[in-house]
Enzyme design. Sequence first.
Site, short mmCIF file in Angstrom:
data_model
loop_
_atom_site.label_atom_id
_atom_site.label_comp_id
_atom_site.label_asym_id
_atom_site.label_seq_id
_atom_site.Cartn_x
_atom_site.Cartn_y
_atom_site.Cartn_z
N HIS A 133 0.36 -1.40 0.07
CA HIS A 133 0.42 -0.14 0.07
C HIS A 133 0.88 0.81 -0.25
CE1 HIS A 133 -3.27 -2.82 1.39
NE2 HIS A 133 -2.95 -3.48 0.75
C1 LIG Z 1 -0.79 -9.38 -1.83
C2 LIG Z 1 -1.02 -8.49 -1.71
C3 LIG Z 1 -2.57 -7.96 -0.86
C4 LIG Z 1 -3.08 -6.91 -1.13
N1 LIG Z 1 -4.32 -6.74 -0.68
C5 LIG Z 1 -4.99 -5.65 -0.93
C6 LIG Z 1 -6.73 -5.20 -0.17
O1 LIG Z 1 -6.39 -6.61 0.54
N2 LIG Z 1 -6.70 -4.81 -0.02
C7 LIG Z 1 -6.64 -3.34 -1.25
O2 LIG Z 1 -7.71 -2.13 -1.30
N3 LIG Z 1 -5.02 -3.84 -1.55
C8 LIG Z 1 -4.87 -4.30 -0.95
N4 LIG Z 1 -3.61 -4.62 -2.47
C9 LIG Z 1 -3.48 -4.09 -2.95
C10 LIG Z 1 -3.98 -3.83 -3.65
O3 LIG Z 1 -3.69 -4.53 -5.27
C11 LIG Z 1 -3.92 -2.16 -5.64
O4 LIG Z 1 -3.86 -0.87 -4.80
C12 LIG Z 1 -4.52 -2.60 -6.45
O5 LIG Z 1 -4.11 -3.60 -7.23
C13 LIG Z 1 -3.67 -1.26 -7.50
O6 LIG Z 1 -4.39 -1.05 -8.23
P1 LIG Z 1 -3.83 -0.13 -9.57
O7 LIG Z 1 -4.39 -0.75 -11.00
O8 LIG Z 1 -2.92 1.10 -9.33
O9 LIG Z 1 -1.49 -0.89 -10.48
P2 LIG Z 1 -1.72 -2.31 -10.58
O10 LIG Z 1 -2.78 -3.76 -10.32
O11 LIG Z 1 0.16 -2.50 -10.48
O12 LIG Z 1 -1.62 -2.22 -12.11
C14 LIG Z 1 -0.88 -1.47 -12.87
C15 LIG Z 1 -0.15 -2.37 -13.90
O13 LIG Z 1 0.88 -1.78 -14.38
C16 LIG Z 1 1.41 -2.34 -15.54
N5 LIG Z 1 2.37 -1.42 -15.58
C17 LIG Z 1 3.57 -0.70 -14.57
N6 LIG Z 1 4.36 -0.22 -15.54
C18 LIG Z 1 4.02 -0.06 -17.02
C19 LIG Z 1 4.68 0.52 -17.94
N7 LIG Z 1 5.66 0.87 -17.79
N8 LIG Z 1 4.09 0.39 -18.80
C20 LIG Z 1 3.43 -0.96 -19.24
N9 LIG Z 1 2.75 -1.37 -18.05
C21 LIG Z 1 3.05 -0.57 -17.09
C22 LIG Z 1 1.94 -3.04 -14.49
O14 LIG Z 1 2.34 -4.44 -14.88
C23 LIG Z 1 0.58 -3.20 -13.44
O15 LIG Z 1 -0.21 -4.62 -14.27
C24 LIG Z 1 -2.73 -5.86 -2.37
C25 LIG Z 1 -1.59 -5.74 -2.54
C26 LIG Z 1 -0.51 -6.72 -2.47
C27 LIG Z 1 0.27 -7.22 -3.50
#
Ligand SMILES: Cc1cc2nc3c(=O)[nH]c(=O)nc-3n(C[C@H](O)[C@H](O)[C@H](O)COP(=O)(O)OP(=O)(O)OC[C@H]3O[C@@H](n4cnc5c(N)ncnc54)[C@H](O)[C@@H]3O)c2cc1C
Lengths: 212, 592
Positions: free
Chosen positions: B519
């Site tokens: 987080h």
């Molecule tokens: C083990 C674990 C448990 C979690 N549990 C919780 C929970 O219980 N509750 C909660 O609220 N949150 C939880 N989280 C946090 C949650 O997973 C994230 O807040 C959320 O998934 C973020 O979503 P996002 O779309 O912002 O980013 P992400 O899901 O990280 O997606 C971003 C994507 O962009 C891609 N990317 C990055 N840079 C580039 C680039 N230069 N070019 C192309 N693609 C790129 C990445 O590969 C990734 O697939 C947890 C995280 C983990 C690791």
Amino acid sequence: MGGLEGWRQAIAAETDGPYTPRFFTPEEWRFIEAACECLFPRDEVGPGARDLAVPRFIDRQMDTPWGRGALWYMMAPFEAGPPNLGYQLPLAPRDLYRTGIAGAERYCVKAHGKSFADLDTDTQVAVLTSFEKNPIDLDEGLPASLFFEQLLANTLEGAFSDPLYGGNRHLEGWVMLGFPGARADFMDWVDQYGPAYPLGSVAINGETAKGA
Amino acid sequence: MDILRADAVVVGSGWAGSILSKELREAGLSVIMLERGPDRSTAVEGAYPDSIDELRGAIRHRLYQDLSQTTVTIRNRMDQRALPYRSLGAFLPGEGVGGAGLHWSGVHFRVAPDDLALRSNVIARYGRKFVPEGMHLQDYGVTYEELEPFFDKAEKVFGTSGEPYRINGKIVGKGNVFSPSRSDAFPLPALKDVYTAYLFRGAAERVGYHPYSLPAANASGPYTNPYGAQMGPCNFCGYCSGYDCYMYSKASPNVNIQPALRQDAGFRLISRAHVLRVDLDSAKKHARGVTYLDLDTQREVKVEAALVILGAFQFHNVHLMLLSGIGRPYDAAKNEGVVGRNFVYQTITTSHAWMPQDRFTNQFIGTGGGGVAIDDFNSMNFDHGPHGFIGGSPVWVNQAGVKPIAASSFGGGKDAPRWGKGFKRAFADTYRHAFAIDAHGSNMAYRDAYLDLDPTWKDAYGQPLLRMTYDWHDNDIRMNRYVVSRIEPIMKELGATKYELGMLQPGQSFDTRVYKTTHLGGGAVMGDDPTTSALNRYLQSWDVPNVFVIGSNAFPQGMGYNPTGMVAALAYWAAHQIRTTYLKAPGPLVPS
Ligand SMILES: Cc1cc2nc3c(=O)[nH]c(=O)nc-3n(C[C@H](O)[C@H](O)[C@H](O)COP(=O)(O)OP(=O)(O)OC[C@H]3O[C@@H](n4cnc5c(N)ncnc54)[C@H](O)[C@@H]3O)c2cc1C
Ligand code: SF4
């Protein structure tokens, strides 16, 4: 014989037969076997590292992307820093083992006149304890404590990972803990408050623990 | 060079990118989504029994970022040399289609409304002097009432299970008494309590706290979401955090949104496409699109688009902004600039309890989002006056399934042997009787905690790594210690034979080797003032108005709650503004 039973027997033969290490040399293998057993000894609680084939697990891990360092950022420059900023050596796990074992053996010969595997158990424990506590370098800037932590972590992985990876033989690591393994379905057990979970351990390939 | 064209290009295929893609498709825009990791689906990555594998899953990090290609550098202090984060430890960014949303745990919060205007609230209640020197305390510039419809929408898409407290001002259930009023119930009733959650609930109630069921994006029953995606009931399989859900019970972009997108001819997903930069005009006021490296052909490809959405995750978003020249980089020495400013995290510590030998906690049973929590010491729910710190922590039992490899490194507790004689006894005797209580707390922003580009190390594509300068600060350490001390009465009430409280230590440095949480927040925060925020209240770049940056990067400080519910609501909020206002007259949504 074919089908699931045949597959099981084939796996059992591989599981129980003698194992020839693919990565470690015979001398290194003697160290690994003795050190793993010292970290995770057979006792009244249950099987030891040798019984669980932990050394075999570690040998196989050396030939995985992880063992080759392919999961780590391994670009130069490599600079030393405070421990809390993490691993900074240019050694992949398999090189870390090679360097660590050689350094540990040299230490044993110098301090005790013998190879680690030939020391009595108390001396082995004393050697590993000094590695655990000691940040001195074994070789190539590899602190003894870092090698120790890697060996301990991989020993525990070998005792408790799915038998698929060569350790946790016959699921006996899991049985010792009462861990049901790959069951992954507790729908009818979620709100049973207090009693032990009744079903025995199963592995990904369907192997069940004795008595399960 | 190859050139592709679309109305909008979306970087990242996690929750942020998937929500924006769906919304922009509904508005009629053609969308190209770029994801640098492999394509992933629950049918493949989640298949039973192969996914039920602790070594491959949580230990060797099967679904996480491939650090061999790109990572960050980290240091604790500005006068230190930052070193590469070479192997995964403290945080675990996702990679591949679905991002971290494929393998998150599922705890699905809204927000504590007071947190959205924390600066104003703290000053109103305790005065300006209460804010310590060097702390960058800020408001989000948006209210709970404005966001409520989008929290509601996100819960319906995620199929969230929970127990409400107040709906339209009327008390309706036994939910969290500190939670704000809702416009509707949760789509599904709360999950059942596992034994340890039940113990915690009873003990917390008896000592006068206000326990509630954690809102969870792990389905308590069968569910079909507004996009037609179907979820099955969670069976508490225990392989949740860090795993793809083989039961289709845990909400993921892959199960809950992408099936609708993948059938849509106006949407195109390109995986193994590493975005190198957002292409700007020479004045750096307008984005033309992005350039990515096709990881299979190793050729650069341009995507021209009128609208650019960054949904690459918190620090990757900041990295892309810095590499592209979007907005003014933060300069900590001068305390000027905004991109990289207010990099925040959370303070998380775990306390342990052990039940008697005849009571089995069976901690391998569990679900990632399920559990019981108290908010008595979160946000502004208690009087900070006597304590002199800002922030707080929810406290909970959130038993996501404790498996033996992870448990073995802790063994029988702090005083038990870690190996050799006595280790096995202590571990075998406690594994089925132990459980954990977490304090999952806020983290304030400081002048000397920030992101910039590293001067030394580069990624596999020749670009500078992002550098994190980060350490724990006294305010947050004291907050954590206070809240954890308030767990003690619960511990005494549980019937445990033994317990250990886990706290941050005064002066302790942030340690990159041990998992804490993923987080991470801030670095490109939202706000009302372009001198202290990179984004306006609609997550639009102040400087390049056809770039929207969606993610926890927008949080001005780290909150006690898990971030994804807030990220999803902000995504729908920004999308709504794009659909209703921006597309009619592209340009700044807020004058700067
Ligand atoms: C083990 C674990 C448990 C979690 N549990 C919780 C929970 O219980 N509750 C909660 O609220 N949150 C939880 N989280 C946090 C949650 O997973 C994230 O807040 C959320 O998934 C973020 O979503 P996002 O779309 O912002 O980013 P992400 O899901 O990280 O997606 C971003 C994507 O962009 C891609 N990317 C990055 N840079 C580039 C680039 N230069 N070019 C192309 N693609 C790129 C990445 O590969 C990734 O697939 C947890 C995280 C983990 C690791
Ligand atoms: S615990 Fe439930 S939601 Fe989590 S992976 Fe297992 S079945 Fe899915």
